[in-house]
Write a protein that holds these residues in place. Structure first.
Motif, PDB file in Angstrom:
ATOM      1  N   ILE A 155      -4.491   6.018  -3.592  1.00  0.00           N
ATOM      2  CA  ILE A 155      -4.041   5.017  -2.610  1.00  0.00           C
ATOM      3  C   ILE A 155      -3.286   5.697  -1.474  1.00  0.00           C
ATOM      4  CG2 ILE A 155      -2.482   3.059  -2.302  1.00  0.00           C
ATOM      5  CD1 ILE A 155      -3.347   2.122  -5.080  1.00  0.00           C
ATOM      6  N   ALA A 156      -2.485   6.713  -1.782  1.00  0.00           N
ATOM      7  CA  ALA A 156      -1.705   7.403  -0.750  1.00  0.00           C
ATOM      8  C   ALA A 156      -2.601   8.154   0.223  1.00  0.00           C
ATOM      9  CB  ALA A 156      -0.712   8.363  -1.398  1.00  0.00           C
ATOM     10  N   LEU A 157      -3.712   8.681  -0.256  1.00  0.00           N
ATOM     11  CA  LEU A 157      -4.599   9.456   0.616  1.00  0.00           C
ATOM     12  C   LEU A 157      -5.684   8.607   1.274  1.00  0.00           C
ATOM     13  CD1 LEU A 157      -4.954  12.672  -1.549  1.00  0.00           C
ATOM     14  CD2 LEU A 157      -3.589  12.358   0.518  1.00  0.00           C
ATOM     15  N   ALA A 158      -5.752   7.333   0.952  1.00  0.00           N
ATOM     16  CA  ALA A 158      -6.768   6.453   1.548  1.00  0.00           C
ATOM     17  C   ALA A 158      -6.659   6.372   3.072  1.00  0.00           C
ATOM     18  CB  ALA A 158      -6.701   5.073   0.920  1.00  0.00           C
ATOM     19  N   PRO A 159      -5.452   6.281   3.669  1.00  0.00           N
ATOM     20  CA  PRO A 159      -5.396   6.253   5.138  1.00  0.00           C
ATOM     21  C   PRO A 159      -5.923   7.520   5.796  1.00  0.00           C
ATOM     22  CG  PRO A 159      -3.342   5.459   4.218  1.00  0.00           C
ATOM     23  CD  PRO A 159      -4.144   6.004   3.084  1.00  0.00           C
ATOM     24  N   ILE A 201       5.148  -1.383   6.384  1.00  0.00           N
ATOM     25  CA  ILE A 201       5.988  -2.482   5.909  1.00  0.00           C
ATOM     26  C   ILE A 201       5.768  -2.731   4.415  1.00  0.00           C
ATOM     27  CG2 ILE A 201       6.335  -4.993   6.096  1.00  0.00           C
ATOM     28  CD1 ILE A 201       5.815  -4.663   9.126  1.00  0.00           C
ATOM     29  N   ASN A 202       4.537  -2.602   3.954  1.00  0.00           N
ATOM     30  CA  ASN A 202       4.193  -2.917   2.564  1.00  0.00           C
ATOM     31  C   ASN A 202       4.162  -1.700   1.650  1.00  0.00           C
ATOM     32  OD1 ASN A 202       3.842  -5.613   3.264  1.00  0.00           O
ATOM     33  ND2 ASN A 202       1.707  -5.289   3.807  1.00  0.00           N
ATOM     34  N   THR A 203       4.790  -0.606   2.023  1.00  0.00           N
ATOM     35  CA  THR A 203       4.733   0.619   1.223  1.00  0.00           C
ATOM     36  C   THR A 203       5.231   0.393  -0.200  1.00  0.00           C
ATOM     37  OG1 THR A 203       4.993   1.995   3.177  1.00  0.00           O
ATOM     38  CG2 THR A 203       5.501   3.011   1.067  1.00  0.00           C
ATOM     39  N   ASN A 204       6.375  -0.233  -0.347  1.00  0.00           N
ATOM     40  CA  ASN A 204       6.930  -0.428  -1.692  1.00  0.00           C
ATOM     41  C   ASN A 204       6.096  -1.392  -2.521  1.00  0.00           C
ATOM     42  OD1 ASN A 204       9.075   1.368  -1.536  1.00  0.00           O
ATOM     43  ND2 ASN A 204      10.382  -0.129  -0.534  1.00  0.00           N
ATOM     44  N   LEU A 227       6.609   9.425  -7.723  1.00  0.00           N
ATOM     45  CA  LEU A 227       6.112   8.429  -6.764  1.00  0.00           C
ATOM     46  C   LEU A 227       6.782   8.557  -5.405  1.00  0.00           C
ATOM     47  CD1 LEU A 227       5.579   5.094  -8.703  1.00  0.00           C
ATOM     48  CD2 LEU A 227       3.897   6.553  -7.649  1.00  0.00           C
ATOM     49  N   LEU A 228       7.953   9.169  -5.355  1.00  0.00           N
ATOM     50  CA  LEU A 228       8.625   9.366  -4.070  1.00  0.00           C
ATOM     51  C   LEU A 228       7.793  10.277  -3.167  1.00  0.00           C
ATOM     52  CD1 LEU A 228      11.212   8.480  -2.688  1.00  0.00           C
ATOM     53  CD2 LEU A 228      12.269  10.587  -3.479  1.00  0.00           C
ATOM     54  N   GLY A 229       7.247  11.348  -3.734  1.00  0.00           N
ATOM     55  CA  GLY A 229       6.374  12.239  -2.963  1.00  0.00           C
ATOM     56  C   GLY A 229       5.077  11.557  -2.557  1.00  0.00           C
ATOM     57  N   VAL A 230       4.537  10.716  -3.435  1.00  0.00           N
ATOM     58  CA  VAL A 230       3.306   9.982  -3.131  1.00  0.00           C
ATOM     59  C   VAL A 230       3.554   9.017  -1.977  1.00  0.00           C
ATOM     60  CG1 VAL A 230       1.628   8.348  -4.068  1.00  0.00           C
ATOM     61  CG2 VAL A 230       2.449  10.209  -5.483  1.00  0.00           C
ATOM     62  N   LYS A 231       4.696   8.314  -2.020  1.00  0.00           N
ATOM     63  CA  LYS A 231       5.039   7.383  -0.939  1.00  0.00           C
ATOM     64  C   LYS A 231       5.238   8.130   0.375  1.00  0.00           C
ATOM     65  CE  LYS A 231       7.319   3.881  -3.777  1.00  0.00           C
ATOM     66  NZ  LYS A 231       8.601   3.214  -4.053  1.00  0.00           N
ATOM     67  N   LEU A 232       5.837   9.310   0.304  1.00  0.00           N
ATOM     68  CA  LEU A 232       6.062  10.110   1.511  1.00  0.00           C
ATOM     69  C   LEU A 232       4.729  10.496   2.162  1.00  0.00           C
ATOM     70  CD1 LEU A 232       8.265  11.502   3.216  1.00  0.00           C
ATOM     71  CD2 LEU A 232       7.873  13.527   1.838  1.00  0.00           C
ATOM     72  N   VAL A 233       3.754  10.896   1.364  1.00  0.00           N
ATOM     73  CA  VAL A 233       2.431  11.233   1.900  1.00  0.00           C
ATOM     74  C   VAL A 233       1.766   9.997   2.498  1.00  0.00           C
ATOM     75  CG1 VAL A 233       0.105  11.982   1.231  1.00  0.00           C
ATOM     76  CG2 VAL A 233       2.100  13.223   0.401  1.00  0.00           C
ATOM     77  N   TYR A 234       1.910   8.861   1.845  1.00  0.00           N
ATOM     78  CA  TYR A 234       1.341   7.608   2.351  1.00  0.00           C
ATOM     79  C   TYR A 234       1.940   7.254   3.714  1.00  0.00           C
ATOM     80  CZ  TYR A 234       0.123   2.623   2.400  1.00  0.00           C
ATOM     81  OH  TYR A 234      -0.354   1.392   2.750  1.00  0.00           O
ATOM     82  N   VAL A 235       3.261   7.356   3.831  1.00  0.00           N
ATOM     83  CA  VAL A 235       3.936   7.056   5.098  1.00  0.00           C
ATOM     84  C   VAL A 235       3.514   8.057   6.163  1.00  0.00           C
ATOM     85  CG1 VAL A 235       6.214   7.033   6.207  1.00  0.00           C
ATOM     86  CG2 VAL A 235       5.874   5.849   4.045  1.00  0.00           C
ATOM     87  N   LEU A 236       3.376   9.320   5.809  1.00  0.00           N
ATOM     88  CA  LEU A 236       2.945  10.346   6.769  1.00  0.00           C
ATOM     89  C   LEU A 236       1.541  10.034   7.305  1.00  0.00           C
ATOM     90  CD1 LEU A 236       3.593  13.127   8.049  1.00  0.00           C
ATOM     91  CD2 LEU A 236       2.345  14.129   6.140  1.00  0.00           C
ATOM     92  N   THR A 277      -1.114   7.377 -19.854  1.00  0.00           N
ATOM     93  CA  THR A 277      -1.015   6.237 -18.941  1.00  0.00           C
ATOM     94  C   THR A 277      -0.322   6.646 -17.651  1.00  0.00           C
ATOM     95  OG1 THR A 277      -0.876   4.772 -20.850  1.00  0.00           O
ATOM     96  CG2 THR A 277      -0.218   3.865 -18.730  1.00  0.00           C
ATOM     97  N   ASP A 278       0.760   7.422 -17.782  1.00  0.00           N
ATOM     98  CA  ASP A 278       1.469   7.878 -16.584  1.00  0.00           C
ATOM     99  C   ASP A 278       0.598   8.788 -15.730  1.00  0.00           C
ATOM    100  OD1 ASP A 278       3.656   6.422 -17.281  1.00  0.00           O
ATOM    101  OD2 ASP A 278       4.830   8.118 -18.032  1.00  0.00           O
ATOM    102  N   THR A 279      -0.199   9.639 -16.373  1.00  0.00           N
ATOM    103  CA  THR A 279      -1.102  10.518 -15.630  1.00  0.00           C
ATOM    104  C   THR A 279      -2.133   9.707 -14.862  1.00  0.00           C
ATOM    105  OG1 THR A 279      -0.822  12.214 -17.321  1.00  0.00           O
ATOM    106  CG2 THR A 279      -2.695  12.452 -15.839  1.00  0.00           C
ATOM    107  N   LEU A 280      -2.692   8.692 -15.516  1.00  0.00           N
ATOM    108  CA  LEU A 280      -3.673   7.841 -14.830  1.00  0.00           C
ATOM    109  C   LEU A 280      -3.035   7.053 -13.689  1.00  0.00           C
ATOM    110  CD1 LEU A 280      -5.728   6.530 -17.868  1.00  0.00           C
ATOM    111  CD2 LEU A 280      -6.441   8.183 -16.151  1.00  0.00           C
ATOM    112  N   LYS A 281      -1.823   6.553 -13.912  1.00  0.00           N
ATOM    113  CA  LYS A 281      -1.122   5.820 -12.854  1.00  0.00           C
ATOM    114  C   LYS A 281      -0.860   6.721 -11.656  1.00  0.00           C
ATOM    115  CE  LYS A 281       1.472   2.297 -15.389  1.00  0.00           C
ATOM    116  NZ  LYS A 281       2.847   1.857 -15.721  1.00  0.00           N
ATOM    117  N   LEU A 282      -0.427   7.948 -11.923  1.00  0.00           N
ATOM    118  CA  LEU A 282      -0.135   8.881 -10.837  1.00  0.00           C
ATOM    119  C   LEU A 282      -1.399   9.252 -10.075  1.00  0.00           C
ATOM    120  CD1 LEU A 282       2.248  10.381  -9.585  1.00  0.00           C
ATOM    121  CD2 LEU A 282       1.684  12.319 -11.043  1.00  0.00           C
TER     122      LEU A 282
END
Length: 188
Positions: A75-79, A117-120, A135-144, A64-69
């Motif tokens: 989602i992080a790479l969508a932008p 604004i809606n990252t979290n 998820l911290l690294g995933v969020k960082l890529v999303y923000v970048l 489950t964690d692998t699928l969530k990640l």
């Protein structure tokens, strides 16, 4: 003239009888067609009632964690998939001040700002104790990726001449730079 005798009911049509009692399935030894990959005779031969009574095995937390990640990375790479499309649209809209180019720039700034604004909230459904560090690294890529889209918007605003980049834009006593040469279009 009319008889009062009741007629016997008509037998059901052949298709209705076959629907209620399907023909027997050929056995595996008599079938000349091989089973498709991944087909299991054990699960394939069960009736609907048997299938509904069996419960699927519970997914392991690691799976489950692998699928969530994996979904979080999508989602992080969508932008980043929007960058080439937006770059072409900004290039094609031109550098003049028109309603179309202004609206394009507005939309280019609006999306990434809302994303930042809606990252979290975007990644809240993937949050768990075991995934918090990843998820911290995933969020960082999303923000970048959102900042790259914002940089594209700043480039477009600069190309339109709306960014104050010279001293004369800021200081009242500075005069505007005068070009050394001027080119005029000649009809002819």
């Amino acid at each position: 003239m009319a008889s009062s005798q009741a007629l016997p009911p008509l037998p059901p049509p052949k298709w209705a009888v076959e629907l209620n009692s399907p023909p027997p399935r050929p056995s595996a030894s008599t079938s000349s067609i091989p089973d498709p990959p991944g087909f299991s005779r054990k699960t394939g031969g069960k009736s609907r009632a048997e299938k509904s009574t069996t419960t699927p095995t519970a997914a392991k937390p690691a799976e489950t964690d692998t699928l969530k990640l994996k979904k979080a990375w999508e989602i992080a790479l969508a932008p980043s998939k929007q960058i080439p499309m937006n770059a072409i649209m900004m290039y094609m809209s031109g550098n003049s001040l028109q309603i179309f180019s202004i609206m394009m720039v507005f939309m280019l700034f609006k999306g990434p700002i809302q994303g930042l604004i809606n990252t979290n909230t975007v990644f809240a459904k993937f949050d768990s104790e075991t995934l918090r560090g990843k998820l911290l690294g995933v969020k960082l890529v999303y923000v970048l990726m959102q900042f790259v889209l914002l940089a594209l918007g700043v480039w477009k605003v600069n190309a339109m001449g709306l960014l104050p980049t010279t001293r004369s834009d800021w200081l009242a006593w500075e005069s505007e730079r005068q070009p050394l040469e001027t080119v005029y279009f000649a009809f002819g």
